[in-house]
Scaffold this active site. Structure first.
Site, PDB file in Angstrom:
ATOM      1  N   LYS A  50       0.854  -1.210   0.000  1.00  0.00           N
ATOM      2  CA  LYS A  50       0.000   0.000   0.000  1.00  0.00           C
ATOM      3  C   LYS A  50       0.881   1.249   0.000  1.00  0.00           C
ATOM      4  O   LYS A  50       0.590   2.220  -0.702  1.00  0.00           O
ATOM      5  CB  LYS A  50      -0.936  -0.015   1.215  1.00  0.00           C
ATOM      6  N   GLN A  94      -5.419  -2.004   9.256  1.00  0.00           N
ATOM      7  CA  GLN A  94      -5.203  -3.320   8.647  1.00  0.00           C
ATOM      8  C   GLN A  94      -5.817  -4.419   9.525  1.00  0.00           C
ATOM      9  O   GLN A  94      -5.580  -4.473  10.729  1.00  0.00           O
ATOM     10  CB  GLN A  94      -3.688  -3.545   8.462  1.00  0.00           C
ATOM     11  N   ASP A 117     -11.770   1.848   3.131  1.00  0.00           N
ATOM     12  CA  ASP A 117     -12.055   0.414   2.969  1.00  0.00           C
ATOM     13  C   ASP A 117     -13.550   0.171   2.726  1.00  0.00           C
ATOM     14  O   ASP A 117     -13.939  -0.908   2.302  1.00  0.00           O
ATOM     15  CB  ASP A 117     -11.689  -0.341   4.257  1.00  0.00           C
TER      16      ASP A 117
HETATM   17  N1  GUN Z   1      -6.961  -7.323   5.517  1.00  0.00           N
HETATM   18  C1  GUN Z   1      -7.085  -8.049   4.384  1.00  0.00           C
HETATM   19  N2  GUN Z   1      -7.640  -7.309   3.405  1.00  0.00           N
HETATM   20  C2  GUN Z   1      -7.861  -6.083   3.930  1.00  0.00           C
HETATM   21  C3  GUN Z   1      -8.391  -4.884   3.393  1.00  0.00           C
HETATM   22  O1  GUN Z   1      -8.807  -4.782   2.235  1.00  0.00           O
HETATM   23  N3  GUN Z   1      -8.430  -3.833   4.261  1.00  0.00           N
HETATM   24  C4  GUN Z   1      -8.002  -3.911   5.535  1.00  0.00           C
HETATM   25  N4  GUN Z   1      -8.105  -2.836   6.294  1.00  0.00           N
HETATM   26  N5  GUN Z   1      -7.501  -5.018   6.064  1.00  0.00           N
HETATM   27  C5  GUN Z   1      -7.428  -6.092   5.256  1.00  0.00           C
END
Ligand code: GUN
Length: 282
Positions: A50, A94, A117
């Site tokens: 990211k 996350q 998200d």
């Molecule tokens: N963990 C696995 N995929 C994601 C996601 O798309 N967003 C977040 N915040 N955590 C994750």
């Protein structure tokens, strides 16, 4: 005839380039805060990816790596600080969080306007009725991959395997909004193989390596593999048994290099959307 491979790397690069060009053209100052608690190695990889995508797009990334023993109060305090920080347009915590932290409580604390998200209840509700602020990143990425094939969703049999809040459920909604006929399968589904074989568009989001075998796929179907499973030998592998599926499908996504990079590209897009929501209020 073997399926055409849908190149998620190439398509995600094009989305990120669009985002980069938009930020440059409009001289936007966009910021994304990424919060990671503990040291889960898979989460660490995602967070690093990211960060790299932010650099590429010209988005400032603020990383908060907190120790495993962070208290809920400390984490909620950080979310409050980020909610009121004008330089932060998007907040991503996350998941999964360590067991002593209540994920739902943390997500609900994020300002819906910064919830890139689209996990907050108010954003989930908006997805349900088709009045989106943010598209959920992984399902939105899957839709882009489907669109890249030129196959129209309207009127097609779409089967989603998996009913998670992050992927399965919102995926079903996005397909429905494009007038697909949608079936959501899960662990209690009877005759799963038979249901899957009806699918013109099959989305595998089960979280089990090689779960979808060749005999579950309709000839010529679009197969989107959301799974990222690590095998004992360290190799990454999807939910679809690729070698078999590639002989039956019309189009198929590889793992890695399919859905994974798309999720991050859509996150970049959502972060610019967040900037616009916060700065272009009428
Ligand atoms: N963990 C696995 N995929 C994601 C996601 O798309 N967003 C977040 N915040 N955590 C994750």
């Amino acid at each position: 005839m073997a399926a055409k491979i849908i190149d998620g790397k190439e398509i995600s690069a094009a989305v990120k380039e669009q985002v980069r060009a938009e930020i440059e053209r409009d001289k936007l100052s966009v910021g994304l805060a990424v919060v990671i608690v503990g040291d889960d190695p898979a989460s660490r990889v995602y967070v690093n990816n990211k960060k790299k995508a932010c650099e590429l797009c010209g988005i400032k990334s603020y990383e908060y790596a907190l120790p495993e023993n962070t208290s809920e109060e400390q984490l909620l305090e950080l979310v409050d600080t980020l909610n009121s920080d004008k330089n932060v347009n998007g907040i991503l915590v996350q998941l999964p969080l360590p067991g002593h932290l209540n994920e739902k409580k943390v997500i609900e604390r994020i300002s819906p306007e910064k919830d890139v998200d689209a996990f907050h209840e108010s954003n989930v509700g908006r997805i349900m009725i088709g009045n989106y602020a943010f598209l959920p990143c992984t399902p939105a990425g899957c839709m882009e991959l489907i669109h890249s094939t030129g196959v129209e969703v309207a009127g097609k049999e779409c089967v989603v395997i998996g009913r998670s809040n992050i992927v399965g459920k919102p995926m079903a909604m996005l397909l429905l909004h494009e007038n697909g006929t949608v079936t959501v399968c899960h662990s209690k589904t009877k005759n799963l193989a038979e249901v899957c074989r009806r699918a013109d568009i099959l989305i595998a989001a089960v979280g089990r390596a090689n779960f979808v075998t060749g005999d579950m796929i309709k000839e010529g179907a679009v197969v989107i593999d959301v799974g990222i499973n690590r095998l004992d030998n360290g190799k990454l592998c999807g939910d679809v048994k690729f070698d078999e599926a590639v002989e039956k499908a019309g189009y198929i996504t590889p793992v890695p290099g399919g859905v994974g990079p798309m999720t991050i590209a859509m996150l970049m897009k959502n972060t610019v959307t967040a900037w616009r929501i916060q700065n272009e209020k009428h």
